[in-house]
Design a protein around this motif. Structure first.
Motif, mmCIF file in Angstrom:
data_model
loop_
_atom_site.group_PDB
_atom_site.id
_atom_site.type_symbol
_atom_site.label_atom_id
_atom_site.label_comp_id
_atom_site.label_asym_id
_atom_site.label_seq_id
_atom_site.Cartn_x
_atom_site.Cartn_y
_atom_site.Cartn_z
ATOM 1 N N LEU A 86 0.937 -1.180 0.020
ATOM 2 C CA LEU A 86 0.189 0.141 0.033
ATOM 3 C C LEU A 86 0.925 1.148 -0.087
ATOM 4 O O LEU A 86 0.747 2.384 -0.890
ATOM 5 N N LEU A 87 1.974 1.289 0.692
ATOM 6 C CA LEU A 87 2.713 2.238 1.032
ATOM 7 C C LEU A 87 3.492 2.487 -0.340
ATOM 8 O O LEU A 87 3.619 3.597 -0.850
ATOM 9 N N PHE A 88 3.986 1.427 -0.788
ATOM 10 C CA PHE A 88 4.714 1.526 -2.154
ATOM 11 C C PHE A 88 3.843 2.344 -3.374
ATOM 12 O O PHE A 88 4.518 3.202 -4.079
ATOM 13 N N TYR A 89 2.744 1.843 -3.469
ATOM 14 C CA TYR A 89 1.868 2.544 -4.559
ATOM 15 C C TYR A 89 1.409 3.792 -4.194
ATOM 16 O O TYR A 89 1.109 4.754 -4.919
ATOM 17 N N ALA A 90 1.309 4.029 -2.856
ATOM 18 C CA ALA A 90 0.726 5.393 -2.286
ATOM 19 C C ALA A 90 1.812 6.306 -2.834
ATOM 20 O O ALA A 90 1.681 7.516 -2.865
ATOM 21 N N ILE A 91 2.985 5.998 -2.589
ATOM 22 C CA ILE A 91 4.277 6.872 -2.742
ATOM 23 C C ILE A 91 4.563 7.116 -3.977
ATOM 24 O O ILE A 91 4.590 8.079 -4.514
ATOM 25 N N ILE A 92 4.568 6.196 -4.914
ATOM 26 C CA ILE A 92 4.667 6.063 -6.100
ATOM 27 C C ILE A 92 3.858 6.733 -7.056
ATOM 28 O O ILE A 92 3.960 7.875 -7.882
ATOM 29 N N GLY A 93 2.528 6.523 -6.820
ATOM 30 C CA GLY A 93 1.455 7.267 -7.123
ATOM 31 C C GLY A 93 0.847 6.479 -8.655
ATOM 32 O O GLY A 93 1.443 6.087 -9.302
ATOM 33 N N GLY A 94 -0.451 7.106 -8.914
ATOM 34 C CA GLY A 94 -1.158 6.616 -10.073
ATOM 35 C C GLY A 94 -1.270 5.133 -9.804
ATOM 36 O O GLY A 94 -1.002 4.490 -8.695
ATOM 37 N N ARG A 95 -2.064 4.547 -11.019
ATOM 38 C CA ARG A 95 -2.133 3.039 -11.027
ATOM 39 C C ARG A 95 -1.005 2.260 -11.642
ATOM 40 O O ARG A 95 -0.998 1.687 -12.612
ATOM 41 N N VAL A 96 0.147 2.515 -11.000
ATOM 42 C CA VAL A 96 1.324 1.890 -11.442
ATOM 43 C C VAL A 96 1.398 0.339 -11.272
ATOM 44 O O VAL A 96 1.605 -0.160 -12.389
ATOM 45 N N PHE A 97 0.214 -0.305 -10.531
ATOM 46 C CA PHE A 97 0.066 -1.538 -10.478
ATOM 47 C C PHE A 97 -0.552 -1.877 -11.785
ATOM 48 O O PHE A 97 -0.062 -3.053 -12.345
ATOM 49 N N CYS A 196 -12.976 -3.056 -13.233
ATOM 50 C CA CYS A 196 -11.930 -3.577 -12.320
ATOM 51 C C CYS A 196 -11.811 -2.816 -10.954
ATOM 52 O O CYS A 196 -11.577 -1.981 -10.721
ATOM 53 N N PRO A 197 -12.566 -3.389 -9.701
ATOM 54 C CA PRO A 197 -12.463 -2.637 -8.505
ATOM 55 C C PRO A 197 -10.988 -2.445 -8.004
ATOM 56 O O PRO A 197 -10.677 -1.712 -7.247
ATOM 57 N N LEU A 198 -9.975 -3.174 -8.357
ATOM 58 C CA LEU A 198 -8.785 -3.097 -7.828
ATOM 59 C C LEU A 198 -8.058 -2.036 -8.410
ATOM 60 O O LEU A 198 -7.335 -1.232 -7.810
ATOM 61 N N GLY A 199 -8.496 -1.774 -9.788
ATOM 62 C CA GLY A 199 -8.044 -0.596 -10.413
ATOM 63 C C GLY A 199 -8.521 0.759 -9.708
ATOM 64 O O GLY A 199 -7.937 1.785 -9.495
#
Lengths: 280, 258
Positions: A86-97, A196-199
């Motif tokens: 969660l922290l990783f994607y919150a810091i990187i930002g956007g829907r990088v996943f 997609c709810p994950l997106g």
């Protein structure tokens, strides 16, 4: 030899980030695959939860939250793993996943590519709102609480797809084909762009992250190429109008717009946070 | 600015979508989560629904299993998609002493605590993946043929599976050597099912929920001091000298007579 270089140059031209994304997606997928078939200890598990280098737990924060809402307080490792991701994607930002990690993106991009090759026009009678995914996101939590089972995880075509690759197809092909043909013939970019709810989850998580696409109005020639390639073109509202960042969390940071822009009017910037504060 | 008509229309659309979509999704997910007769890895909850709730479907247990015993369910397997299970007839659980599947589970769906017993450290011998059951009509030992394949293969030989001798009255000069499963020790590993010599195994593992009963409050062992305590505990809640009404009501009611 020169031919080779020319071919490579042609391949890389306007495709730099696309190739980088494919490398990222495929190498993660391959590490998971190797974890199961060759016993590699780099990434064990799958995209729902994994053990990195036999040491660090990683888990899907959306799935973890659903399990929590359903009424099961998981093991500590689950929460530590979810917090890291969660922290990783919150810091990187956007829907990088979505565009750099998720394997469904490759399937989705393939159907988009095929759509173009087969000249399938988007004359669909089915009009979905881009907000449908947020309702589905809300529903997955509500239903998890009611039935006491992580409601999206039990039907998630994303998980069915990556498990099919990592653990063997079994009966998964029907779901994968349905997903593919839904995007190919029914709604363009239908799963990733609307449902997609994950997106949707990562749209919210990555809203205030660092990495954003920056647009310079001066250089823009209004060629509209970025709108043609963008899977979420509602985020490009500032193009040709003013300088600034693509602020929406729905931007997947896939950088296809950067790749196609011949005017150098779009680029990645990681100063988003600083500038974002100043602009308010 | 949206008009009031548009706003009401939107609210109606959204609530219809959420309501009916949710109903459809919820009921099918609820239905899909009910799968009995599924054998789970050691350390899983006895209630399968609880296991399904806790499992994050990452497949780590499947990957670390050195015998490829565990599989992940795919659509059409009749099990909750993405959850681990095993078919002992194909590959049973060989009961690794380091229990890698349970040890590596990130979500707590497989819990070492369930393998502990009275202050002993977690041991695979305490696992209860299921319980072996024997179909007497197809077990050739019950025909009088000398077969003890399951007994010999059992990792807890002499405890989980024992041999009972009986006179074979058909021949009047031979003995039956009958395999008997002892539920207190059987771990449900399924090695017996794997080795059974008949075409379709006559000894097979069932999940505990499917193969066991429960006495509950209906009977107490009168000869067992420990078990008798259950009776006293139940009675402490009712003080007869104070509770006269329930007795009167019982005497006055005639419902059970008709």
């Amino acid at each position: 030899m020169r031919n080779c270089i020319n071919v490579l140059q042609a391949l890389f031209k306007n495709r730099k980030y696309l190739l980088l994304r494919r490398v990222s997606q495929l190498s993660i997928l391959f590490l998971f695959f190797g974890g199961n078939y060759f016993g590699w200890k780099v990434l064990i598990g799958n995209y729902s939860s994994a053990i990195l280098l036999d040491e660090i737990f990683l888990s899907d924060p959306f799935a973890t939250l659903q399990i929590l809402v359903s009424g099961f307080v998981g093991a500590a490792n689950l929460f530590i793993g979810a917090a890291i991701v969660l922290l990783f994607y919150a810091i990187i930002g956007g829907r990088v996943f979505c565009s750099w990690v998720c394997p469904v993106n490759m399937l989705s991009d393939f159907s988009l590519w095929l759509r173009e090759k087969m000249r399938i026009k988007d004359k669909s009678k089915i009009i979905l709102s881009k907000n449908v995914r947020y309702y589905i996101l809300a529903l997955s939590f509500i239903l998890s609480a009611i039935i006491g089972i992580a409601a999206f995880e039990i039907i998630s075509p994303i998980s069915i797809f990556h498990r099919a690759i990592i653990f063997g197809v079994g009966g998964s092909w029907s779901v994968i084909l349905a997903l593919f043909f839904f995007e190919l013939t029914i709604v363009k970019n239908g799963w990733c762009g609307y449902i997609c709810p994950l997106g949707a989850f990562y749209s919210i998580v990555g809203k205030y992250g660092l990495l954003k696409v920056y647009h310079e109005k001066e250089k823009c020639t209004l060629c509209n190429k970025c709108f043609d390639v963008c899977p979420e073109d509602q985020v490009l509202s500032i193009i040709g109008k003013k300088d600034g960042y693509i602020k929406s969390g729905e931007c997947t940071n896939c950088a296809q717009c950067i790749d196609v822009c011949d005017d150098d009017a779009l680029k990645f910037s990681i100063n988003y946070f600083k500038n974002n504060l100043n602009n308010r | 600015m949206t008009s009031r008509r548009k706003a009401i229309e939107n609210i109606f659309k959204t609530s219809t979508f959420m309501g009916f979509g949710g109903l459809l999704w919820g009921s099918s997910a609820d239905e899909a989560a009910n799968t009995e007769f599924t054998l789970r890895p050691p350390g899983a909850s006895q209630k399968d629904r609880d296991f399904v709730q806790a499992c994050i479907k990452c497949g780590t247990c499947v990957e670390v299993c050195p015998y490829d015993t565990l599989e992940l369910a795919t659509p059409g397997d009749g099990k909750v998609v993405g959850t681990p299970y095993f078919h002992p007839r194909e590959i049973p659980c060989y009961m690794c002493t380091d229990i890698p599947c349970t040890n590596n589970c990130p979500s707590g769906a497989l819990d070492l605590k369930r393998l502990e017993k009275e202050n002993e450290p977690a041991s695979i011998n305490n696992s209860q993946m299921g319980i072996a059951s024997i179909h007497k009509e197809t077990c050739i030992a019950f025909w009088g043929i000398r077969c003890d394949a399951c007994y010999r293969a059992c990792p807890l030989i002499g405890k989980a599976l024992t041999i009972e001798r009986k006179i074979n009255e058909r021949t009047e000069q031979h003995a039956y050597l009958l395999p008997i499963v002892n539920g207190d020790f059987c771990t449900g590993c399924g090695i017996c099912e794997h080795v059974c010599v008949v075409e379709e195994s006559a000894i097979y593992v069932l999940p505990l929920s499917a193969a066991t009963g429960r006495v509950g409050n209906h009977y107490v062992k009168g000869w067992d001091k420990e078990d008798e305590k259950r009776m006293k505990l139940n009675n402490t809640e009712v003080d007869d000298s104070k509770d006269i009404n329930s007795g009167l009501e019982y005497l006055n009611s005639d419902e059970e007579l008709y």
